[in-house]
Write a protein that holds these residues in place. Structure first.
Motif, PDB file in Angstrom:
ATOM      1  N   GLY A   1      -0.670  -1.324  -4.445  1.00  0.00           N
ATOM      2  CA  GLY A   1       0.646  -1.448  -5.461  1.00  0.00           C
ATOM      3  C   GLY A   1       1.107  -2.652  -5.579  1.00  0.00           C
TER       4      GLY A   1
ATOM      5  N   THR B   1      -3.095   3.540  -1.846  1.00  0.00           N
ATOM      6  CA  THR B   1      -3.384   3.106  -3.127  1.00  0.00           C
ATOM      7  C   THR B   1      -2.679   1.634  -3.140  1.00  0.00           C
ATOM      8  OG1 THR B   1      -3.498   5.118  -4.006  1.00  0.00           O
ATOM      9  CG2 THR B   1      -2.903   3.534  -5.783  1.00  0.00           C
TER      10      THR B   1
ATOM     11  N   GLU C   1       4.570  -5.261  -6.961  1.00  0.00           N
ATOM     12  CA  GLU C   1       5.807  -5.339  -7.563  1.00  0.00           C
ATOM     13  C   GLU C   1       5.992  -6.655  -8.107  1.00  0.00           C
ATOM     14  OE1 GLU C   1      10.320  -5.456  -5.663  1.00  0.00           O
ATOM     15  OE2 GLU C   1       9.192  -3.822  -5.064  1.00  0.00           O
TER      16      GLU C   1
ATOM     17  N   PHE D   1       0.096   0.116 -10.190  1.00  0.00           N
ATOM     18  CA  PHE D   1      -0.644   0.596  -9.079  1.00  0.00           C
ATOM     19  C   PHE D   1      -1.956   0.636  -9.224  1.00  0.00           C
ATOM     20  CE2 PHE D   1       3.372   2.850  -8.747  1.00  0.00           C
ATOM     21  CZ  PHE D   1       3.773   2.440  -7.650  1.00  0.00           C
TER      22      PHE D   1
ATOM     23  N   ARG E   1       7.419   1.174 -14.626  1.00  0.00           N
ATOM     24  CA  ARG E   1       6.200   1.454 -14.196  1.00  0.00           C
ATOM     25  C   ARG E   1       5.266   1.023 -15.226  1.00  0.00           C
ATOM     26  NH1 ARG E   1       3.168   6.502 -11.407  1.00  0.00           N
ATOM     27  NH2 ARG E   1       1.133   5.581 -11.165  1.00  0.00           N
TER      28      ARG E   1
ATOM     29  N   GLN F   1       0.927  -1.220  -0.210  1.00  0.00           N
ATOM     30  CA  GLN F   1      -0.120   0.034   0.077  1.00  0.00           C
ATOM     31  C   GLN F   1       0.984   1.218   0.199  1.00  0.00           C
ATOM     32  OE1 GLN F   1      -3.455   0.132  -0.076  1.00  0.00           O
ATOM     33  NE2 GLN F   1      -3.451  -1.957  -0.148  1.00  0.00           N
ATOM     34  N   THR F   2       0.570   2.177  -0.708  1.00  0.00           N
ATOM     35  CA  THR F   2       1.349   3.455  -0.827  1.00  0.00           C
ATOM     36  C   THR F   2       0.711   4.130   0.449  1.00  0.00           C
ATOM     37  OG1 THR F   2      -0.187   4.543  -2.184  1.00  0.00           O
ATOM     38  CG2 THR F   2       1.401   3.496  -3.218  1.00  0.00           C
ATOM     39  N   ARG F   3       1.539   5.271   0.559  1.00  0.00           N
ATOM     40  CA  ARG F   3       1.223   6.368   1.833  1.00  0.00           C
ATOM     41  C   ARG F   3      -0.271   6.856   1.735  1.00  0.00           C
ATOM     42  NH1 ARG F   3       6.078   9.477   0.690  1.00  0.00           N
ATOM     43  NH2 ARG F   3       7.787   7.997   1.552  1.00  0.00           N
ATOM     44  N   ASP F   4      -0.755   6.975   0.540  1.00  0.00           N
ATOM     45  CA  ASP F   4      -2.202   7.438   0.227  1.00  0.00           C
ATOM     46  C   ASP F   4      -3.320   6.158   0.223  1.00  0.00           C
ATOM     47  OD1 ASP F   4      -1.731   6.607  -2.109  1.00  0.00           O
ATOM     48  OD2 ASP F   4      -2.366   8.257  -3.064  1.00  0.00           O
TER      49      ASP F   4
END
Length: 143
Positions: free
Chosen positions: A25, A23, A27, A53, A96, A18-21
């Motif tokens: 993700g 979202t 890999e 993402f 990406r 999870q991203t900071r906001d």
């Protein structure tokens, strides 16, 4: 913008995060086998990090596994560098992803799109949608 397309095999199962906001993700690590430059002997294998993402990250995490052959189109090439545990410099290229496709050359795939359309139409009242769902599910009726 640089667009790149790679085809290779996943070296690990997808890693989700999870991203900071908040979202979603995902890999992926992909091994890409390059042909020998001389035409004789083995070629070089390059290992690339692929990140994606949102909805595509969720779908990738649910759909692919280690060893699967994938074709990835992406942009936003970045290079990451760090010192390894032994003090030696390490680096990798990251892409990406804008598209991720599974190769049908070595495996089969069912997306479920026709089933979802049929399910949606069966619960709706639109006659056209129901007719399309019947065709998609392989059932047709004569008028």
């Amino acid at each position: 913008m640089i667009t790149v397309t790679i085809t290779g095999n996943l070296t690990d199962d997808p890693h989700t995060f999870q991203t900071r906001d908040n979202t979603a993700g995902c890999e992926l690590r992909v091994a890409v086998n390059l042909p020998s430059r001389t035409g004789a002997g083995d070629g070089i294998t390059r290992y690339l990090k692929v990140v994606t993402f949102g909805v595509m990250a969720i779908h990738a995490a649910e759909s692919v596994r280690k060893g699967d052959r994938v074709t990835i189109q992406g942009h936003d090439l970045t290079s990451e560098a760090w010192l390894g545990n032994d003090g030696a410099p390490r680096s990798k290229v990251a892409i990406r992803a804008t598209e991720i496709a599974v190769s049908l050359r070595f495996d089969t795939l069912t997306t479920g799109r026709a089933d979802r359309a049929a399910e949606q139409a069966a619960h709706g009242s639109d006659a056209q949608a129901k007719a399309e769902a019947a065709v998609l599910s392989g059932v047709t009726t004569a008028a």
